[in-house]
Design an enzyme around this catalytic site. Structure first.
Site, PDB file in Angstrom:
ATOM      1  CB  SER A   1      12.439  69.531  36.365  1.00 26.40           C
ATOM      2  OG  SER A   1      12.790  68.257  35.851  1.00 26.40           O
TER       3      SER A   1
ATOM      4  CD  GLU B   1      21.738  65.347  29.935  1.00 23.34           C
ATOM      5  OE1 GLU B   1      22.146  65.992  28.955  1.00 23.34           O
ATOM      6  OE2 GLU B   1      20.615  65.550  30.458  1.00 23.34           O
TER       7      GLU B   1
ATOM      8  CG  ASN C   1      22.174  72.137  28.315  1.00 25.55           C
ATOM      9  OD1 ASN C   1      22.538  71.986  27.148  1.00 25.55           O
ATOM     10  ND2 ASN C   1      22.418  71.235  29.268  1.00 25.55           N
TER      11      ASN C   1
HETATM   12  P1  PGA Z   1      16.048  70.003  32.448  1.00 28.85           P
HETATM   13  O1  PGA Z   1      17.634  69.952  32.171  1.00 28.85           O
HETATM   14  O2  PGA Z   1      15.692  71.442  32.684  1.00 28.85           O
HETATM   15  O3  PGA Z   1      15.430  69.439  31.221  1.00 28.85           O
HETATM   16  O4  PGA Z   1      15.787  69.164  33.667  1.00 28.85           O
HETATM   17  C1  PGA Z   1      18.516  70.782  32.865  1.00 28.85           C
HETATM   18  C2  PGA Z   1      19.936  70.501  32.447  1.00 28.85           C
HETATM   19  O5  PGA Z   1      20.279  69.329  32.248  1.00 28.85           O
HETATM   20  O6  PGA Z   1      20.743  71.423  32.296  1.00 28.85           O
END
Ligand code: PGA
Length: 279
Positions: free
Chosen positions: A235, A123, A37
């Protein structure tokens, strides 16, 4: 009489073996996905470079979700590279078409080579006020038009600390899947507190939560729930990927930050691909 006892035992043994193999089959049948993503990142030149550098794998499904305006060039770069990489949108509208300025429809996504679409990312739930009802409309439209929705669910830190995780997840699942009896979707469990923070969920916690998600999916869809891939997101990176890949209910990862760099994304793909080979 003797013969019938013997055949009874034979049948019993055969049924047990078939049943056990059937159960193992369910495990094996589940597709592993490594999904990138990119969020609002990358230029056209960086996109071209990424698809040159990245490797695909026969053992896991690799999907990349670039921003909307990079979807078509990404599709062409994937074709040129001859690598087996799927393409997905990061969002979609619930209507087929119409006066919705700035929005993208499912048919537009398909037209530029998408097979997948992320729906209900935390988000968007936050800054675009997407609620479960809107997520449900989008999931229905994606399924009706033959796209595979990647449905995101997850609790905030406050909800986690007040022990509401299960309640939040079951509410989000029931809302997102209301009136749906297809199992052609992917679930991404993305605890909001783990996204972009470097504070990934431990593999044990993620496994426990994924198992809970599967029980809720079973209540909604019955046995079909065994075939639904549940990905972890938050993460995820090259260093923690092996722990996630070892868990029986973690069927891949949805990767944000670590997917922007072709090498680190490749590293995650390799970890999961190795896990598949050793099964
Ligand atoms: P991140 O994002 O790996 O940067 O924590 C994951 C996501 O929001 O799909």
């Amino acid at each position: 009489m003797e013969q019938s006892i013997e055949s009874y035992i034979k049948n019993l043994v055969r049924d047990t073996i078939v049943h056990t193999i059937g159960e193992l089959q369910v495990q094996k049948d589940r597709q592993t996905y490594i999904i990138a993503n990119w969020k609002m990142n990358k230029t056209l030149a960086e996109t071209a470079e990424f698809f040159q550098q990245i490797n695909s794998s026969q053992d896991v499904a690799v999907v990349v979700c670039p921003p909307t305006q990079l979807l078509y060039p990404a599709h062409l770069f994937i074709q040129q590279s001859k690598k087996t990489i799927g393409l997905g949108g990061q969002n979609v509208h619930w209507a087929e078409k119409g006066a919705y300025t700035g929005e993208t429809s499912t048919s537009m996504l398909k037209d530029v080579g998408c097979e997948y679409v992320i729906i209900g990312h935390s988000e968007r739930r936050q800054y675009a006020n997407e609620d479960d009802e809107l997520v449900n409309r989008k999931v229905k439209q994606a399924l009706n038009d033959g796209l595979t929705p990647i449905v995101c669910i997850g609790e905030t830190l406050g909800q986690k600390n007040s022990l509401q995780t299960e309640h939040v997840l079951s509410t989000q699942l029931l809302g997102a899947l209301k009136g749906i009896d297809s199992s052609k979707f992917i679930i991404a469990y993305e605890p909001v507190w783990a996204i972009g923070t470097g504070q990934s969920a431990t593999a044990e916690l993620a496994q426990q939560t994924h198992a809970y998600i599967r029980t809720v999916l079973k209540q909604i869809l019955g046995e079909k729930a065994d075939n639904i891939s549940i990905l972890y997101g938050g993460s995820a990176n090259e260093s923690n990927a092996a722990e996630y890949s070892a868990m029986p209910d973690i069927d891949g990862v949805l990767v944000g930050g670590a997917s922007l760099n072709a090498q680190s994304f490749d590293g995650i793909i390799n970890v999961f691909a190795k896990g598949e080979q050793s099964e």
